[in-house]
Scaffold this motif. Structure first.
Motif, PDB file in Angstrom:
ATOM      1  N   LYS A 119       0.832  -1.211   0.000  1.00  0.00           N
ATOM      2  CA  LYS A 119       0.000   0.000   0.000  1.00  0.00           C
ATOM      3  C   LYS A 119       0.864   1.258   0.000  1.00  0.00           C
ATOM      4  O   LYS A 119       0.555   2.242  -0.688  1.00  0.00           O
ATOM      5  N   GLU A 120       1.943   1.230   0.779  1.00  0.00           N
ATOM      6  CA  GLU A 120       2.848   2.388   0.811  1.00  0.00           C
ATOM      7  C   GLU A 120       3.417   2.660  -0.573  1.00  0.00           C
ATOM      8  O   GLU A 120       3.530   3.813  -1.001  1.00  0.00           O
ATOM      9  N   LYS A 121       3.804   1.598  -1.281  1.00  0.00           N
ATOM     10  CA  LYS A 121       4.321   1.747  -2.647  1.00  0.00           C
ATOM     11  C   LYS A 121       3.265   2.381  -3.556  1.00  0.00           C
ATOM     12  O   LYS A 121       3.576   3.247  -4.382  1.00  0.00           O
ATOM     13  N   LEU A 122       2.027   1.944  -3.416  1.00  0.00           N
ATOM     14  CA  LEU A 122       0.961   2.465  -4.255  1.00  0.00           C
ATOM     15  C   LEU A 122       0.683   3.931  -3.944  1.00  0.00           C
ATOM     16  O   LEU A 122       0.474   4.743  -4.861  1.00  0.00           O
ATOM     17  N   ILE A 123       0.691   4.268  -2.673  1.00  0.00           N
ATOM     18  CA  ILE A 123       0.470   5.662  -2.286  1.00  0.00           C
ATOM     19  C   ILE A 123       1.577   6.550  -2.828  1.00  0.00           C
ATOM     20  O   ILE A 123       1.326   7.650  -3.340  1.00  0.00           O
ATOM     21  N   GLU A 124       2.811   6.072  -2.749  1.00  0.00           N
ATOM     22  CA  GLU A 124       3.948   6.825  -3.293  1.00  0.00           C
ATOM     23  C   GLU A 124       3.771   7.070  -4.789  1.00  0.00           C
ATOM     24  O   GLU A 124       4.226   8.089  -5.326  1.00  0.00           O
ATOM     25  N   ALA A 125       3.121   6.110  -5.485  1.00  0.00           N
ATOM     26  CA  ALA A 125       2.921   6.223  -6.929  1.00  0.00           C
ATOM     27  C   ALA A 125       1.676   7.023  -7.290  1.00  0.00           C
ATOM     28  O   ALA A 125       1.357   7.173  -8.475  1.00  0.00           O
ATOM     29  N   GLY A 126       0.964   7.541  -6.278  1.00  0.00           N
ATOM     30  CA  GLY A 126      -0.188   8.391  -6.549  1.00  0.00           C
ATOM     31  C   GLY A 126      -1.538   7.745  -6.344  1.00  0.00           C
ATOM     32  O   GLY A 126      -2.577   8.375  -6.560  1.00  0.00           O
ATOM     33  N   PHE A 127      -1.562   6.473  -5.909  1.00  0.00           N
ATOM     34  CA  PHE A 127      -2.833   5.797  -5.643  1.00  0.00           C
ATOM     35  C   PHE A 127      -3.264   6.125  -4.211  1.00  0.00           C
ATOM     36  O   PHE A 127      -3.176   5.289  -3.306  1.00  0.00           O
ATOM     37  N   THR A 128      -3.711   7.323  -4.002  1.00  0.00           N
ATOM     38  CA  THR A 128      -3.951   7.807  -2.635  1.00  0.00           C
ATOM     39  C   THR A 128      -5.378   7.574  -2.148  1.00  0.00           C
ATOM     40  O   THR A 128      -5.641   7.666  -0.949  1.00  0.00           O
ATOM     41  N   THR A 129      -6.296   7.266  -3.074  1.00  0.00           N
ATOM     42  CA  THR A 129      -7.694   7.070  -2.673  1.00  0.00           C
ATOM     43  C   THR A 129      -8.100   5.626  -2.926  1.00  0.00           C
ATOM     44  O   THR A 129      -8.454   5.247  -4.047  1.00  0.00           O
ATOM     45  N   LEU A 130      -8.021   4.816  -1.880  1.00  0.00           N
ATOM     46  CA  LEU A 130      -8.430   3.420  -1.959  1.00  0.00           C
ATOM     47  C   LEU A 130      -9.720   3.264  -1.157  1.00  0.00           C
ATOM     48  O   LEU A 130      -9.733   3.443   0.057  1.00  0.00           O
ATOM     49  N   ILE A 131     -10.803   2.938  -1.841  1.00  0.00           N
ATOM     50  CA  ILE A 131     -12.113   2.858  -1.201  1.00  0.00           C
ATOM     51  C   ILE A 131     -12.446   1.385  -0.967  1.00  0.00           C
ATOM     52  O   ILE A 131     -12.610   0.623  -1.922  1.00  0.00           O
ATOM     53  N   PRO A 132     -12.526   0.953   0.299  1.00  0.00           N
ATOM     54  CA  PRO A 132     -12.761  -0.464   0.567  1.00  0.00           C
ATOM     55  C   PRO A 132     -14.164  -0.906   0.172  1.00  0.00           C
ATOM     56  O   PRO A 132     -15.139  -0.189   0.404  1.00  0.00           O
ATOM     57  N   GLN A 133     -14.249  -2.075  -0.452  1.00  0.00           N
ATOM     58  CA  GLN A 133     -15.541  -2.684  -0.721  1.00  0.00           C
ATOM     59  C   GLN A 133     -16.002  -3.453   0.509  1.00  0.00           C
ATOM     60  O   GLN A 133     -15.226  -3.721   1.422  1.00  0.00           O
ATOM     61  N   MET A 134     -17.278  -3.805   0.512  1.00  0.00           N
ATOM     62  CA  MET A 134     -17.830  -4.567   1.629  1.00  0.00           C
ATOM     63  C   MET A 134     -17.085  -5.891   1.771  1.00  0.00           C
ATOM     64  O   MET A 134     -16.802  -6.579   0.786  1.00  0.00           O
ATOM     65  N   LYS A 135     -16.740  -6.260   2.994  1.00  0.00           N
ATOM     66  CA  LYS A 135     -16.004  -7.481   3.278  1.00  0.00           C
ATOM     67  C   LYS A 135     -16.839  -8.702   2.937  1.00  0.00           C
ATOM     68  O   LYS A 135     -18.036  -8.758   3.204  1.00  0.00           O
ATOM     69  N   SER A 136     -16.184  -9.711   2.338  1.00  0.00           N
ATOM     70  CA  SER A 136     -16.857 -10.966   2.008  1.00  0.00           C
ATOM     71  C   SER A 136     -16.041 -12.123   2.570  1.00  0.00           C
ATOM     72  O   SER A 136     -15.067 -11.915   3.299  1.00  0.00           O
ATOM     73  N   ASN A 137     -16.414 -13.344   2.218  1.00  0.00           N
ATOM     74  CA  ASN A 137     -15.649 -14.511   2.650  1.00  0.00           C
ATOM     75  C   ASN A 137     -14.338 -14.668   1.898  1.00  0.00           C
ATOM     76  O   ASN A 137     -13.528 -15.514   2.244  1.00  0.00           O
ATOM     77  N   SER A 138     -14.153 -13.884   0.857  1.00  0.00           N
ATOM     78  CA  SER A 138     -12.912 -13.956   0.097  1.00  0.00           C
ATOM     79  C   SER A 138     -11.728 -13.538   0.970  1.00  0.00           C
ATOM     80  O   SER A 138     -11.857 -12.625   1.795  1.00  0.00           O
ATOM     81  N   PRO A 139     -10.574 -14.191   0.810  1.00  0.00           N
ATOM     82  CA  PRO A 139      -9.398 -13.771   1.571  1.00  0.00           C
ATOM     83  C   PRO A 139      -8.865 -12.414   1.139  1.00  0.00           C
ATOM     84  O   PRO A 139      -8.061 -11.812   1.841  1.00  0.00           O
ATOM     85  N   ALA A 140      -9.328 -11.931   0.000  1.00  0.00           N
ATOM     86  CA  ALA A 140      -8.849 -10.647  -0.514  1.00  0.00           C
ATOM     87  C   ALA A 140      -9.668  -9.490   0.041  1.00  0.00           C
ATOM     88  O   ALA A 140     -10.894  -9.558   0.132  1.00  0.00           O
TER      89      ALA A 140
END
Length: 286
Positions: free
Chosen positions: A208-229
Motif C-alpha cells: 500500500k505504501e508503494k501504491l500511495i507513493e505512486a499516486g494511488f492515494t484514494t483506496l475505497i474499501p468494498q464490503m467485506k466478504s468470505n474472500s481472503p482478498a
C-alpha cells in the motif's frame, strides 16, 4: 439443503480441486528447476473419481468449485470433465486458476464448458524478469490470454501477483495500472516463506505504501466478504485492486474452503500438515 460446518462453526461451501501436479512453468518460489518428483500417474485421481468427490461435497452444500494444478490446462480431457462438473446439482460457480500461457486458445472453450471465472497468476510485466521467474518466454501469451478471457466473459478476470521483496516489489504500481483501463481485479499476495532462509516477504502494508507513493492515494474499501482478498476501488479505474495477506493478517476466521490434492488427499488447511486420503477408499468400492 445440507450445509457443511467445521468444528469452529465456519460454513464450508468452497472446494478447491487440484487436477494435476504438472506445470509448464518452473516458477522459482513454487517448483525447483531440477529434481522434481512428480506424482505417479496411477496415483492421480481419475476424472470419474473427482466427480464422485465433487458430487459428495455438493450434496453437503458446497456450491463453488475451483480447478487448480499445477497448471490444469495441461491435463488431457479437462474440458469434458468441466462440462460434467457444471451439470452437478448445487454447483453454481466453477473457477479455474491458470498461469495463462494456454488461455488465449482455451478461454472460449472453458466458457462453453461452464467455467464462470478465471484467476491468472502473473508476477511481473517485464519480459526478462518473467523468463527468469518462470523459465519460459511466455509473457505476451499470458497477456493475450487475459485479454481473451475478458472478451469471452470469464469475468471478473482476477490477476494474482505474488509480491517478492527485491525481485518484483518495484512493479506493484505498474501492475495496479492494469485496472485503470481494464475491468480486471488485481490482487497482491504476500509471499509465504515455505523454505528456511527466504526473505522475500513484502507485506500488504508495504505494498500500500508503494501504491500511495505512486499516486494511488484514494483506496475505497468494498464490503467485506468470505474472500481472503480485501478489495478496493479507485476513482476513475475500471477495475479493482485487492490484498491477500496470509502472513501479516490471517484470514482464518472467515475461511470457507477445503482442498483436494491431485493424488486424493483432503486438506482442511493450507498451513497445516493434516490431510486425509480419499484415494484408497474411492478405489476400494466405498
Amino acid at each position: 439443503m445440507a450445509e457443511l460446518y467445521d468444528e469452529l462453526g465456519r460454513y464450508i461451501h468452497y472446494l478447491r480441486v487440484a487436477v494435476t501436479d504438472r506445470c509448464n512453468f518452473r516458477c522459482q518460489y513454487c517448483m525447483p528447476t531440477e529434481g522434481v518428483e512428480w506424482i505417479e500417474h496411477h496415483d492421480i485421481l481419475r476424472y470419474e473419481e473427482l466427480l464422485r468427490v465433487i458430487n459428495a461435497f455438493a450434496s453437503l452444500g458446497v456450491n463453488k468449485v475451483r480447478i487448480t494444478g499445477g497448471e490444469p490446462l495441461v491435463r488431457k480431457g479437462l474440458l469434458p470433465f468441466l462440462k460434467e462438473v457444471s451439470q452437478i446439482p448445487g454447483i453454481d460457480e466453477i473457477g479455474l486458476t491458470t498461469n495463462g500461457s494456454l488461455l488465449e486458445e482455451y478461454a472460449p472453450l472453458l466458457k462453453e464448458a461452464g467455467v464462470t471465472r478465471i484467476n491468472v497468476s502473473l508476477d511481473t510485466l517485464q519480459r526478462e524478469r518473467f523468463i527468469k521467474l518462470t523459465g519460459q518466454d511466455k509473457l505476451s501469451a499470458v497477456l493475450a490470454g487475459i485479454k481473451k478471457a475478458q472478451e469471452v466473459g470469464l469475468t471478473p478476470v482476477k490477476i494474482n501477483m505474488v509480491v517478492m521483496k527485491g525481485f518484483n516489489s518495484d512493479e506493484v504500481a505498474n501492475m495496479a495500472k492494469l485496472a485503470m483501463d481494464h475491468p480486471y481485479q488485481i490482487r497482491f499476495i504476500e509471499y509465504m516463506p515455505f523454505r528456511v532462509g527466504e526473505n522475500y516477504l513484502f507485506t500488504s502494508d508495504e505494498i500500500k505504501e508503494k501504491l500511495i507513493e505512486a499516486g494511488f492515494t484514494t483506496l475505497i474499501p468494498q464490503m467485506k466478504s468470505n474472500s481472503p482478498a480485501r478489495i478496493y476501488t479507485i476513482p476513475g479505474f475500471q477495475g479493482t485492486i485487492g490484498f491477500i495477506s496470509p502472513v501479516s493478517e490471517h484470514f482464518c476466521a472467515s475461511c470457507n474452503r477445503i482442498r483436494l490434492t491431485p493424488d486424493g488427499y483432503l486438506r482442511p488447511c493450507l498451513l497445516s500438515n493434516e490431510e486425509f486420503s480419499l484415494r484408497k477408499d474411492l478405489r476400494s468400492g466405498i
